[in-house]
Enzyme design. Structure first.
Site, mmCIF file in Angstrom:
data_model
loop_
_atom_site.group_PDB
_atom_site.id
_atom_site.type_symbol
_atom_site.label_atom_id
_atom_site.label_comp_id
_atom_site.label_asym_id
_atom_site.label_seq_id
_atom_site.Cartn_x
_atom_site.Cartn_y
_atom_site.Cartn_z
ATOM 1 N N GLY A 59 -12.547 -25.723 -21.673
ATOM 2 C CA GLY A 59 -13.443 -24.898 -22.469
ATOM 3 C C GLY A 59 -12.883 -24.720 -23.870
ATOM 4 N N GLN B 299 -11.749 -21.183 -32.180
ATOM 5 C CA GLN B 299 -10.531 -21.976 -31.932
ATOM 6 C C GLN B 299 -10.456 -23.210 -32.824
ATOM 7 O OE1 GLN B 299 -11.136 -21.865 -27.422
ATOM 8 N NE2 GLN B 299 -8.908 -21.924 -27.596
ATOM 9 N N CYS C 106 -4.861 -21.197 -22.366
ATOM 10 C CA CYS C 106 -5.763 -21.332 -23.515
ATOM 11 C C CYS C 106 -5.292 -22.500 -24.380
ATOM 12 C CB CYS C 106 -5.740 -20.035 -24.311
ATOM 13 S SG CYS C 106 -6.864 -20.025 -25.715
ATOM 14 N N LEU C 107 -6.238 -23.259 -24.918
ATOM 15 C CA LEU C 107 -5.866 -24.374 -25.801
ATOM 16 C C LEU C 107 -5.181 -23.881 -27.078
ATOM 17 C CD1 LEU C 107 -8.962 -26.702 -25.386
ATOM 18 C CD2 LEU C 107 -6.624 -27.197 -24.687
ATOM 19 N N HIS D 140 -13.797 -16.395 -20.279
ATOM 20 C CA HIS D 140 -12.720 -16.660 -21.244
ATOM 21 C C HIS D 140 -13.294 -17.044 -22.613
ATOM 22 C CE1 HIS D 140 -8.584 -18.403 -22.215
ATOM 23 N NE2 HIS D 140 -9.337 -18.954 -23.145
ATOM 24 N N GLU D 141 -14.286 -17.945 -22.600
ATOM 25 C CA GLU D 141 -14.840 -18.418 -23.880
ATOM 26 C C GLU D 141 -15.667 -17.340 -24.572
ATOM 27 O OE1 GLU D 141 -13.358 -20.878 -24.808
ATOM 28 O OE2 GLU D 141 -12.782 -21.690 -22.862
ATOM 29 N N HIS E 176 -13.511 -15.054 -26.391
ATOM 30 C CA HIS E 176 -13.066 -15.594 -27.687
ATOM 31 C C HIS E 176 -14.042 -15.219 -28.804
ATOM 32 C CE1 HIS E 176 -9.447 -17.994 -27.241
ATOM 33 N NE2 HIS E 176 -9.931 -18.695 -26.231
#
Ligand code: NI
Length: 157
Positions: A46, A51, A88-89, A130-131, A134
């Site tokens: 995701g 990000q 997380c990325l 999660h997204e 963000h």
């Protein structure tokens, strides 16, 4: 399509509330395509627009069940609980245990502005939460009850 640079934890961009998308044009489509390429090349499941430094309510997800694109997503229902490891990325090698709903329903728009509904359970429910967090400047370390450091390239969000 082009890969974009991923913003890392500590950058204030990840703490901003993102703006609603009102224009569904080719700039949005390029952003979506770039986000998907950036996510898959990083072995993520995701990615949210902040990000890649874009403060708009745009999310891409692929937990192995196909590509999901969400514009202006809103969680409309949540049921049950699950606690699992989340990464997380924007934070390589940092993982934490986060409690999330077991199932969620989300209403959003697709890349053409048409309303869509997505239901997810387990990993997809986790990725959706999660997204969407963000987009509101919330990162998983805010919610984790236990943090761990682990070198693992796969499954971050
Ligand atoms: Ni993330």
């Amino acid at each position: 399509m082009a890969k974009r640079n991923i913003v890392m934890f500590g950058d204030e961009l990840l703490r901003k509330r993102c703006r609603e998308v009102t224009v569904f044009d080719d700039r949005l489509w390029v952003l979506l395509d770039d986000m998907y390429e950036t996510m898959t090349e990083a072995n993520g499941v995701g990615l949210a627009a902040p990000q890649v430094g874009i403060l708009k309510r745009v999310v891409v997800i692929d937990v192995g069940e196909g590509k999901i694109e969400l514009i202006n997503p809103v969680v409309t229902a949540a049921k049950g609980k699950q606690r699992d490891k989340e990464g997380c990325l924007s934070s390589p090698d940092l993982w934490g245990y986060v409690e999330r709903p077991a199932k969620v329903k989300v209403t959003a728009q697709n890349r053409y502005g048409k309303e869509i509904k997505v239901e997810g359970k387990d990993l997809l429910a986790r990725a959706l939460c999660h997204e969407i967090d963000h987009l509101n400047g919330i990162i998983f370390t805010d919610l984790a009850d236990e943090m761990i450091e682990e070198e693992n390239e796969k499954g971050r969000k």
